[in-house]
Enzyme design. Structure first.
Site, PDB file in Angstrom:
ATOM      1  N   ARG A  32       0.881  -1.159   0.000  1.00 23.03           N
ATOM      2  CA  ARG A  32       0.000   0.000   0.000  1.00 23.03           C
ATOM      3  C   ARG A  32       0.922   1.213   0.000  1.00 23.03           C
ATOM      4  NH1 ARG A  32      -1.920  -3.916   3.408  1.00 23.03           N
ATOM      5  NH2 ARG A  32      -4.010  -4.640   2.902  1.00 23.03           N
ATOM      6  N   LYS A  91      -2.550  -1.895   7.812  1.00 21.63           N
ATOM      7  CA  LYS A  91      -4.007  -1.795   7.704  1.00 21.63           C
ATOM      8  C   LYS A  91      -4.739  -3.010   8.273  1.00 21.63           C
ATOM      9  CE  LYS A  91      -7.589  -0.755   4.308  1.00 21.63           C
ATOM     10  NZ  LYS A  91      -7.847  -0.464   2.895  1.00 21.63           N
ATOM     11  N   HIS A  96      -2.790   3.191  -5.942  1.00 19.01           N
ATOM     12  CA  HIS A  96      -3.704   2.077  -5.694  1.00 19.01           C
ATOM     13  C   HIS A  96      -4.002   1.303  -6.979  1.00 19.01           C
ATOM     14  CE1 HIS A  96      -6.173  -0.098  -2.905  1.00 19.01           C
ATOM     15  NE2 HIS A  96      -7.166  -0.103  -3.776  1.00 19.01           N
ATOM     16  N   ARG A 119      -1.174  -0.954  -7.546  1.00 14.28           N
ATOM     17  CA  ARG A 119      -1.287  -2.120  -6.667  1.00 14.28           C
ATOM     18  C   ARG A 119      -2.246  -3.152  -7.262  1.00 14.28           C
ATOM     19  NH1 ARG A 119      -0.919  -4.050  -1.303  1.00 14.28           N
ATOM     20  NH2 ARG A 119      -2.918  -4.669  -0.426  1.00 14.28           N
ATOM     21  N   HIS A 158      -3.437  -9.117   2.562  1.00 13.53           N
ATOM     22  CA  HIS A 158      -4.889  -9.200   2.730  1.00 13.53           C
ATOM     23  C   HIS A 158      -5.240 -10.168   3.856  1.00 13.53           C
ATOM     24  CE1 HIS A 158      -5.433  -7.923  -1.719  1.00 13.53           C
ATOM     25  NE2 HIS A 158      -5.353  -6.882  -0.920  1.00 13.53           N
ATOM     26  N   TYR A 192      -9.154  -7.793  -6.023  1.00 16.37           N
ATOM     27  CA  TYR A 192      -7.877  -7.373  -6.583  1.00 16.37           C
ATOM     28  C   TYR A 192      -7.450  -8.077  -7.859  1.00 16.37           C
ATOM     29  CZ  TYR A 192      -6.400  -3.964  -3.216  1.00 16.37           C
ATOM     30  OH  TYR A 192      -6.295  -2.826  -2.483  1.00 16.37           O
TER      31      TYR A 192
END
Length: 177
Positions: free
Chosen positions: A2, A44, A130, A133, A156, A166
């Site tokens: 990220r 996160k 993003h 990513r 994740h 994703y």
């Protein structure tokens, strides 16, 4: 990574002996109208703290980053919001010797895209950290990387999130499969 994790990388997170990057934190900046304050947070998700392998080309890039890192009169120390943890040795600095955060990288990408679009006929669309990513994740899935490996690299918390959000397969990928 990220973008906030990327900005939160410090010199000690780049492990050349084991050829890995240790992802441990995120770096943020807030501005209250009077002063700028940097702070760190944990990753996160609980799976966000991870170890990512580095190939030799990426190691070369990080060696150059460390070699060209500006010398600091006083190394910036950034605390978490509770003032229970601190970190120094960050990698990325702007032209004014301030720590770079997500907005800096968004601006770098926009500048590069705009220069490309002024130079070439086929223009690039809007690009963000993003989107990059997402593209990485989709490309790795299309190249056959195991979904579990991809989940771990991406940080994740669930395989479903990796697969459903994703990985974007194209019609050619489905036909080839």
């Amino acid at each position: 990574l990220r973008i906030s994790e990327f900005c939160g990388l410090a010199m000690d997170d780049i492990d050349f002996a084991n050829h890995v990057i240790h992802v441990k934190r995120q770096l943020f900046r807030k501005y209250d109208g009077n002063k700028v304050e940097y702070y760190i947070e944990t990753t996160k998700t609980t799976n966000g703290e991870r170890i990512i392998p580095m190939f030799s080309d990426l190691e070369t890039v990080f060696m150059d980053v460390l070699k060209n890192r500006p010398k600091q009169k006083k190394e910036p120390v950034v605390w978490n919001q509770d003032h229970t943890e601190s970190m120094a040795g960050f990698l990325w600095f702007d032209k004014n010797n301030n720590l770079e955060v997500a907005q800096h990288w968004q601006n770098h990408i926009r500048w590069a895209r705009d220069k490309f679009n002024r130079t070439y006929k086929d223009e690039l669309p809007e690009i963000s950290p993003h989107i990059i990513r997402h593209t990485f994740c989709s490309n790795m899935a299309s190249a056959g990387m195991s979904p579990k490996t991809l989940q771990i690299i991406m940080g994740h918390s669930s395989i479903e999130f990796t697969l459903n959000v994703y990985t974007h397969l194209e019609a050619g990928d489905i036909k080839q499969e």
